[in-house]
Enzyme design. Structure first.
Site, PDB file in Angstrom:
ATOM      1  N   GLU A 256     -13.171  12.066  13.324  1.00  0.00           N
ATOM      2  CA  GLU A 256     -13.428  12.366  11.916  1.00  0.00           C
ATOM      3  C   GLU A 256     -14.913  12.189  11.620  1.00  0.00           C
ATOM      4  OE1 GLU A 256     -14.434  10.068   9.537  1.00  0.00           O
ATOM      5  OE2 GLU A 256     -14.240   8.200  10.682  1.00  0.00           O
ATOM      6  N   PHE A 257     -15.381  12.927  10.618  1.00  0.00           N
ATOM      7  CA  PHE A 257     -16.792  12.861  10.221  1.00  0.00           C
ATOM      8  C   PHE A 257     -16.903  12.746   8.700  1.00  0.00           C
ATOM      9  CE2 PHE A 257     -16.470  15.501  14.065  1.00  0.00           C
ATOM     10  CZ  PHE A 257     -17.223  14.734  14.951  1.00  0.00           C
TER      11      PHE A 257
ATOM     12  N   ASN B 187     -23.255   9.013  14.726  1.00  0.00           N
ATOM     13  CA  ASN B 187     -23.589   7.860  13.885  1.00  0.00           C
ATOM     14  C   ASN B 187     -24.820   7.127  14.401  1.00  0.00           C
ATOM     15  OD1 ASN B 187     -21.627   8.298  12.013  1.00  0.00           O
ATOM     16  ND2 ASN B 187     -20.297   6.630  12.634  1.00  0.00           N
TER      17      ASN B 187
ATOM     18  N   THR C  45     -12.174   6.037  15.390  1.00  0.00           N
ATOM     19  CA  THR C  45     -13.405   5.950  16.167  1.00  0.00           C
ATOM     20  C   THR C  45     -13.227   4.864  17.222  1.00  0.00           C
ATOM     21  OG1 THR C  45     -14.706   6.620  14.250  1.00  0.00           O
ATOM     22  CG2 THR C  45     -15.894   5.573  16.060  1.00  0.00           C
TER      23      THR C  45
ATOM     24  N   GLY D 223     -25.254   0.351   5.572  1.00  0.00           N
ATOM     25  CA  GLY D 223     -24.189  -0.637   5.672  1.00  0.00           C
ATOM     26  C   GLY D 223     -22.868   0.092   5.764  1.00  0.00           C
TER      27      GLY D 223
ATOM     28  N   CYS E 282     -18.804   1.914   8.933  1.00  0.00           N
ATOM     29  CA  CYS E 282     -18.946   2.817  10.079  1.00  0.00           C
ATOM     30  C   CYS E 282     -20.229   2.577  10.871  1.00  0.00           C
ATOM     31  CB  CYS E 282     -18.879   4.273   9.613  1.00  0.00           C
ATOM     32  SG  CYS E 282     -17.231   4.782   9.077  1.00  0.00           S
TER      33      CYS E 282
ATOM     34  N   ARG F 267     -17.766  11.404   5.015  1.00  0.00           N
ATOM     35  CA  ARG F 267     -18.750  10.629   4.268  1.00  0.00           C
ATOM     36  C   ARG F 267     -18.049  10.064   3.040  1.00  0.00           C
ATOM     37  NH1 ARG F 267     -22.592  15.192   2.589  1.00  0.00           N
ATOM     38  NH2 ARG F 267     -20.545  16.208   2.463  1.00  0.00           N
TER      39      ARG F 267
ATOM     40  N   LYS G  27       0.834  -1.204   0.000  1.00  0.00           N
ATOM     41  CA  LYS G  27       0.000   0.000   0.000  1.00  0.00           C
ATOM     42  C   LYS G  27       0.867   1.251   0.000  1.00  0.00           C
ATOM     43  CE  LYS G  27      -3.397   0.105   2.960  1.00  0.00           C
ATOM     44  NZ  LYS G  27      -4.087   0.285   4.274  1.00  0.00           N
TER      45      LYS G  27
END
Length: 434
Positions: free
Chosen positions: A147-148, A207, A122, A256, A259, A150, A35
């Site tokens: 973190e938030f 969430n 999280t 789904g 998160c 999307r 990676k």
């Protein structure tokens, strides 16, 4: 400033590229050498709109590079972001913190005095307090900065967040992180300064609220199916109430991904450990409603095929858990596809971006190169991921190849009137056929 980002998965790679674009010198760190090599070449190993261009530009600029050496991160940076995953433990609801603990164990021995560790993963509330002791023993500071992101909007959410939450035990630590985010703060992004525990709770509470709102409208869809009411009209009506709003009120197959499902389960597990499990008992029903929508989608397909899927050919449109992503973790679409296969159907799947991931994880399913190819000789078509490509697909394109013109709209995004005019029997969660 000189930063390191520990963990270069979805969160870490996005954060590293975004911070470099703000002018910081960023070193991404990961134990996965393959990676790291891919990222260092300017290639993103997953699908996220806008990120490939951003990352390639920042690598080319020299402000962003990657390594497998945690010691190099300690020597390079004054601020270290921990962005590793916290998956659900196998066979349990609780979060698996082995990657967080491993990241901290690798980083802490190399910290310079006065440096800052920023937790973005999280985690269950109380994790930061446990980690604080080892960070302070290295004469460094710890803050928690959830973190938030999307999926599909990660770059935008990182560079222009709707809030910055900082959980800290000292003003020095909070100020250092605000220096990193100076351009965002100057642009007017709200900053919430709080304690470590509250910062940890913000992400899982948010969430849980979103999951509850999704499951609420899906519970109303169950009632609509039993009464002949229409869930889309119901959602439109209640969404005009400013206290409720229209967002997350589209009934369908449910949520789904990596998160929401695992975060609400980990939250329930942590509440049990804290002795306040009754406070979150409602999340069990939130999870249950979400799972029932998957089963109901299979029921609709079976009903349309005369009561049995055995020997039927099923076309599945969608594999990713949501559009603009190739993420198939806890994908409702693939869950439904597998359930249909288990009931004796021959299932063929198509998704614009998630095909490689789906093939690797679910090799027993058949796959196609296009929506039309997936629909050849199909007895029923299941629309399960709301890609724009599927919304713009004209029914006539499939009419020419299917065996029967039957479609289940698991996301309530197709034009029901159009499909019906074209001779299709259309079923959707929470709605009656025309």
């Amino acid at each position: 400033m000189k930063l390191s980002v520990i963990g270069t998965g979805y969160l870490g790679a996005t954060h590293a590229a975004a911070m470099a674009s703000l002018g910081h010198e960023v070193l991404g760190v990961d134990v996965d050498a393959a990676k790291v090599a891919m990222l260092q070449s300017g290639t993103v190993p997953f699908h996220e709109p806008g990120l490939p261009e951003l990352l390639a530009d920042q690598v080319a600029s020299g402000r962003l590079r990657f390594t497998t050496d945690a010691a190099e991160a300690g020597a390079h940076a004054d601020v270290h972001f921990v962005c590793v995953g916290t998956p659900q433990r196998k066979g349990e609801y609780a979060a698996d913190l082995r990657y967080v603990d491993a990241a901290m164990a690798a980083l802490v021995p190399h910290l310079r005095a006065g440096s800052l560790v920023v937790g973005k993963s999280t985690v269950p509330v109380g994790t930061a307090a446990r980690l604080l002791e080892q960070v302070e023993a290295a004469d460094a500071d710890l803050v928690w900065n959830p973190e938030f992101l999307r999926e599909g909007f990660a770059v935008e959410d990182t560079l222009r967040p709707d809030r910055i939450v900082i959980g800290a035990t000292s003003e020095r630590a909070a100020k250092t992180l605000l220096d990193v985010y100076e351009s965002m703060v100057t642009a007017g992004t709200p900053v919430i300064s709080t304690d470590l525990a509250t910062a940890e709770l913000v992400k899982v509470a948010a969430n849980s609220f979103l999951a509850t709102k999704i499951s609420f409208i899906n519970a109303m869809a169950e009632v609509c199916e039993a009464t002949g009411a229409d869930i889309t009209s119901l959602a439109e009506a209640i969404g005009h109430d400013a206290r409720i709003g229209h967002r997350f009120l589209r009934a369908g197959l449910g949520f789904g991904g990596g998160c929401l499902p695992k975060d609400i389960r980990a939250f329930m597990a942590r509440a049990g450990e804290l002795g306040v499990d009754q406070a979150l008992s409602f999340l069990k029903e939130v999870d249950s409603i979400n799972q029932r929508r998957r089963a109901r989608t299979v029921d609709l397909a079976r009903e349309m095929c005369g009561g049995s899927l055995a020997g039927m050919r099923v076309c599945v449109l969608g594999a990713a858990f949501k559009p603009d992503s190739d993420d198939i973790r806890d994908s409702p679409a693939l869950d439904v596809a597998l359930s249909c296969q288990q009931q004796g159907a021959a299932v063929r799947v198509y998704d614009p971006y998630a095909m490689d991931n789906a093939r690797t994880s679910f090799p027993t399913l058949a796959y196609a190169d296009s929506a039309v190819d997936a629909a050849v000789d199909a007895d029923v078509v299941l629309h399960l991921t709301e890609w724009r490509e599927f919304a713009e697909l004209h029914p006539a394109e499939l009419s020419a190849v299917v065996r029967e013109r039957r479609i289940v709209d698991g996301r309530n995004t197709l034009d029901r009137e159009l499909w019906t005019r074209e001779g299709w029997t259309h079923r959707a969660l929470g709605r009656q056929s025309l």
